[in-house]
Design a protein around this motif. Structure first.
Motif, PDB file in Angstrom:
ATOM      1  N   SER A   3       0.839  -1.191   0.000  1.00  9.67           N
ATOM      2  CA  SER A   3       0.000   0.000   0.000  1.00  9.67           C
ATOM      3  C   SER A   3       0.881   1.252   0.000  1.00  9.67           C
ATOM      4  O   SER A   3       1.760   1.398   0.856  1.00  9.67           O
ATOM      5  CB  SER A   3      -0.918  -0.003   1.225  1.00  9.67           C
ATOM      6  N   CYS A   4       0.630   2.138  -0.953  1.00  8.95           N
ATOM      7  CA  CYS A   4       1.383   3.395  -1.009  1.00  8.95           C
ATOM      8  C   CYS A   4       0.976   4.265   0.183  1.00  8.95           C
ATOM      9  O   CYS A   4      -0.221   4.507   0.390  1.00  8.95           O
ATOM     10  CB  CYS A   4       1.101   4.125  -2.327  1.00  8.95           C
ATOM     11  N   PRO A   5       1.917   4.778   0.950  1.00  4.40           N
ATOM     12  CA  PRO A   5       1.566   5.588   2.139  1.00  4.40           C
ATOM     13  C   PRO A   5       0.925   6.931   1.789  1.00  4.40           C
ATOM     14  O   PRO A   5       0.326   7.561   2.646  1.00  4.40           O
ATOM     15  CB  PRO A   5       2.898   5.779   2.849  1.00  4.40           C
ATOM     16  N   LEU A   6       1.024   7.357   0.531  1.00  8.91           N
ATOM     17  CA  LEU A   6       0.458   8.641   0.146  1.00  8.91           C
ATOM     18  C   LEU A   6      -0.947   8.499  -0.428  1.00  8.91           C
ATOM     19  O   LEU A   6      -1.876   9.158   0.012  1.00  8.91           O
ATOM     20  CB  LEU A   6       1.367   9.343  -0.868  1.00  8.91           C
ATOM     21  N   CYS A   7      -1.123   7.602  -1.413  1.00  9.05           N
ATOM     22  CA  CYS A   7      -2.430   7.486  -2.073  1.00  9.05           C
ATOM     23  C   CYS A   7      -3.186   6.228  -1.688  1.00  9.05           C
ATOM     24  O   CYS A   7      -4.344   6.045  -2.085  1.00  9.05           O
ATOM     25  CB  CYS A   7      -2.263   7.552  -3.591  1.00  9.05           C
ATOM     26  N   SER A   8      -2.539   5.315  -0.955  1.00  5.23           N
ATOM     27  CA  SER A   8      -3.131   4.056  -0.460  1.00  5.23           C
ATOM     28  C   SER A   8      -3.387   3.024  -1.551  1.00  5.23           C
ATOM     29  O   SER A   8      -3.985   1.983  -1.288  1.00  5.23           O
ATOM     30  CB  SER A   8      -4.448   4.330   0.301  1.00  5.23           C
ATOM     31  N   ASN A   9      -2.959   3.278  -2.783  1.00  9.17           N
ATOM     32  CA  ASN A   9      -3.107   2.284  -3.847  1.00  9.17           C
ATOM     33  C   ASN A   9      -2.160   1.118  -3.618  1.00  9.17           C
ATOM     34  O   ASN A   9      -1.050   1.285  -3.115  1.00  9.17           O
ATOM     35  CB  ASN A   9      -2.815   2.910  -5.216  1.00  9.17           C
ATOM     36  N   GLN A  10      -2.621  -0.067  -3.999  1.00 12.34           N
ATOM     37  CA  GLN A  10      -1.773  -1.255  -3.922  1.00 12.34           C
ATOM     38  C   GLN A  10      -0.876  -1.298  -5.151  1.00 12.34           C
ATOM     39  O   GLN A  10      -1.354  -1.332  -6.286  1.00 12.34           O
ATOM     40  CB  GLN A  10      -2.636  -2.517  -3.846  1.00 12.34           C
ATOM     41  N   THR A  30      14.743   9.101   2.343  1.00 15.32           N
ATOM     42  CA  THR A  30      13.860   8.587   1.298  1.00 15.32           C
ATOM     43  C   THR A  30      12.634   7.930   1.915  1.00 15.32           C
ATOM     44  O   THR A  30      12.621   7.557   3.086  1.00 15.32           O
ATOM     45  CB  THR A  30      14.587   7.557   0.407  1.00 15.32           C
ATOM     46  N   LEU A  31      11.584   7.801   1.108  1.00 12.81           N
ATOM     47  CA  LEU A  31      10.396   7.062   1.486  1.00 12.81           C
ATOM     48  C   LEU A  31       9.989   6.213   0.294  1.00 12.81           C
ATOM     49  O   LEU A  31      10.473   6.419  -0.835  1.00 12.81           O
ATOM     50  CB  LEU A  31       9.260   7.985   1.895  1.00 12.81           C
ATOM     51  N   ASN A  32       9.139   5.232   0.522  1.00 14.51           N
ATOM     52  CA  ASN A  32       8.696   4.345  -0.547  1.00 14.51           C
ATOM     53  C   ASN A  32       7.269   4.674  -0.942  1.00 14.51           C
ATOM     54  O   ASN A  32       6.368   4.665  -0.100  1.00 14.51           O
ATOM     55  CB  ASN A  32       8.795   2.876  -0.102  1.00 14.51           C
ATOM     56  N   ILE A  33       7.061   4.991  -2.232  1.00 11.84           N
ATOM     57  CA  ILE A  33       5.746   5.349  -2.761  1.00 11.84           C
ATOM     58  C   ILE A  33       5.534   4.631  -4.093  1.00 11.84           C
ATOM     59  O   ILE A  33       6.466   4.080  -4.680  1.00 11.84           O
ATOM     60  CB  ILE A  33       5.615   6.877  -2.960  1.00 11.84           C
ATOM     61  N   CYS A  34       4.274   4.676  -4.571  1.00 10.84           N
ATOM     62  CA  CYS A  34       3.952   3.990  -5.818  1.00 10.84           C
ATOM     63  C   CYS A  34       4.477   4.786  -7.020  1.00 10.84           C
ATOM     64  O   CYS A  34       4.853   5.962  -6.915  1.00 10.84           O
ATOM     65  CB  CYS A  34       2.443   3.783  -5.939  1.00 10.84           C
ATOM     66  N   GLY A  35       4.459   4.146  -8.193  1.00  8.83           N
ATOM     67  CA  GLY A  35       4.960   4.773  -9.404  1.00  8.83           C
ATOM     68  C   GLY A  35       4.167   6.003  -9.813  1.00  8.83           C
ATOM     69  O   GLY A  35       4.733   6.972 -10.330  1.00  8.83           O
ATOM     70  N   THR A  36       2.849   5.985  -9.580  1.00  7.96           N
ATOM     71  CA  THR A  36       2.015   7.135  -9.946  1.00  7.96           C
ATOM     72  C   THR A  36       2.402   8.365  -9.127  1.00  7.96           C
ATOM     73  O   THR A  36       2.565   9.467  -9.676  1.00  7.96           O
ATOM     74  CB  THR A  36       0.529   6.812  -9.740  1.00  7.96           C
ATOM     75  N   LEU A  91       6.163  18.401  -0.559  1.00  3.95           N
ATOM     76  CA  LEU A  91       7.289  18.345   0.374  1.00  3.95           C
ATOM     77  C   LEU A  91       6.802  18.131   1.800  1.00  3.95           C
ATOM     78  O   LEU A  91       7.370  17.331   2.559  1.00  3.95           O
ATOM     79  CB  LEU A  91       8.099  19.636   0.271  1.00  3.95           C
ATOM     80  N   ASN A  92       5.725  18.824   2.174  1.00  4.95           N
ATOM     81  CA  ASN A  92       5.149  18.634   3.504  1.00  4.95           C
ATOM     82  C   ASN A  92       4.627  17.216   3.682  1.00  4.95           C
ATOM     83  O   ASN A  92       4.788  16.614   4.749  1.00  4.95           O
ATOM     84  CB  ASN A  92       4.022  19.646   3.733  1.00  4.95           C
ATOM     85  N   LEU A  93       4.002  16.675   2.648  1.00  4.64           N
ATOM     86  CA  LEU A  93       3.473  15.313   2.756  1.00  4.64           C
ATOM     87  C   LEU A  93       4.597  14.296   2.911  1.00  4.64           C
ATOM     88  O   LEU A  93       4.493  13.346   3.688  1.00  4.64           O
ATOM     89  CB  LEU A  93       2.622  14.979   1.530  1.00  4.64           C
ATOM     90  N   LYS A  94       5.659  14.482   2.173  1.00  7.11           N
ATOM     91  CA  LYS A  94       6.797  13.572   2.326  1.00  7.11           C
ATOM     92  C   LYS A  94       7.332  13.605   3.755  1.00  7.11           C
ATOM     93  O   LYS A  94       7.695  12.583   4.325  1.00  7.11           O
ATOM     94  CB  LYS A  94       7.923  13.966   1.356  1.00  7.11           C
ATOM     95  N   GLN A  95       7.397  14.805   4.315  1.00  6.87           N
ATOM     96  CA  GLN A  95       7.948  14.974   5.659  1.00  6.87           C
ATOM     97  C   GLN A  95       7.014  14.431   6.733  1.00  6.87           C
ATOM     98  O   GLN A  95       7.460  13.977   7.779  1.00  6.87           O
ATOM     99  CB  GLN A  95       8.238  16.467   5.903  1.00  6.87           C
ATOM    100  N   HIS A  96       5.719  14.470   6.480  1.00 10.63           N
ATOM    101  CA  HIS A  96       4.746  14.125   7.525  1.00 10.63           C
ATOM    102  C   HIS A  96       3.772  13.038   7.059  1.00 10.63           C
ATOM    103  O   HIS A  96       2.572  13.141   7.293  1.00 10.63           O
ATOM    104  CB  HIS A  96       3.944  15.372   7.920  1.00 10.63           C
ATOM    105  N   LEU A  97       4.295  12.015   6.404  1.00  6.77           N
ATOM    106  CA  LEU A  97       3.395  11.016   5.836  1.00  6.77           C
ATOM    107  C   LEU A  97       2.694  10.156   6.875  1.00  6.77           C
ATOM    108  O   LEU A  97       1.766   9.438   6.550  1.00  6.77           O
ATOM    109  CB  LEU A  97       4.149  10.113   4.858  1.00  6.77           C
ATOM    110  N   ILE A  98       3.113  10.228   8.119  1.00  7.85           N
ATOM    111  CA  ILE A  98       2.474   9.372   9.128  1.00  7.85           C
ATOM    112  C   ILE A  98       1.229  10.072   9.655  1.00  7.85           C
ATOM    113  O   ILE A  98       1.157  10.502  10.798  1.00  7.85           O
ATOM    114  CB  ILE A  98       3.457   9.026  10.265  1.00  7.85           C
TER     115      ILE A  98
END
Length: 206
Positions: A3-10, A30-36, A91-98
């Motif tokens: 699950s992408c931590p930003l958009c929740s897509n699998q 770094t963080l791990n996110i989906c290709g989109t 940038l804010n979302l990357k920093q505060h993805l939790i």
């Protein structure tokens, strides 16, 4: 698939740096996110190259006239404002993805930034030309906001859902044809500088 931590897509996840790689930030987790989502951040990174490095949106720089005014400023093409908002929100979302900024994540993913009432204010301080700092929480004009510094530019992003005050200086500046960025004084309170800058700015328009 994860699950992408930003958009929740699998999806298969990819490594994404906090700051665009070209900035060569000394600390760039770094963080791990989906290709989109990664593709959208690549577009943000391309914009930052144009804005900060190539200066493609800069119209002119107003140098201070010490007989008339103390503050200088930069005028950037107004269309850069939306791209700048997307970069700062991302940038804010990357920093505060939790889980910190659910509304920002919803609007960023849905591309609703330009449709909603997002506000930013920026000031340039040449003493911080080599500084790259991650967003931190602050308050401005009585509202929740974040502040970061990118290569001398201090960016304040309003994250509060409440509207700006009726006599908001930020809102006054947003009405201008160009994206206006104040040149800050030396190691003073930046918002105090902003108040003085706006007093001068408005008096010159009369």
């Amino acid at each position: 698939m994860e699950s992408c931590p930003l958009c929740s897509n699998q999806s298969q996840l990819h490594s994404e740096p906090l700051f665009p790689a070209w900035m060569n930030a000394s600390e760039n987790p770094t963080l791990n996110i989906c290709g989109t989502c990664q593709t959208r951040f690549e577009r943000n990174a391309a914009f930052t190259m144009e804005f900060f490095k190539e200066r493609a949106f800069l119209k002119k720089t107003n140098e201070p006239d010490y007989y008339d005014t103390f503050y200088g400023s930069e005028l950037h093409l107004k269309r850069s404002r939306i791209a700048l908002l997307y970069f700062l929100v991302g940038l804010n979302l990357k920093q505060h993805l939790i889980g910190s900024f659910d509304r920002l994540a919803h609007d960023f993913n849905g591309r609703f930034i330009e449709e909603n009432d997002y506000h930013l204010w920026a000031a340039f301080n040449p003493e911080h030309i080599e500084t790259i700092s991650a967003p931190v929480r602050t308050r401005i004009e009585g509202l929740n906001a974040t502040e970061c510094c990118i290569l001398g530019y201090h960016f304040f992003l309003i994250t509060d859902q409440r509207p700006l005050p009726a006599k908001s200086l930020i809102q006054q500046l947003e009405q201008e044809q160009d994206l206006t960025i104040m040149h800050a004084g030396i190691e003073k309170d930046i918002y105090e500088d902003f108040e003085a800058f706006m007093e001068e700015f408005n008096s010159r328009k009369k």
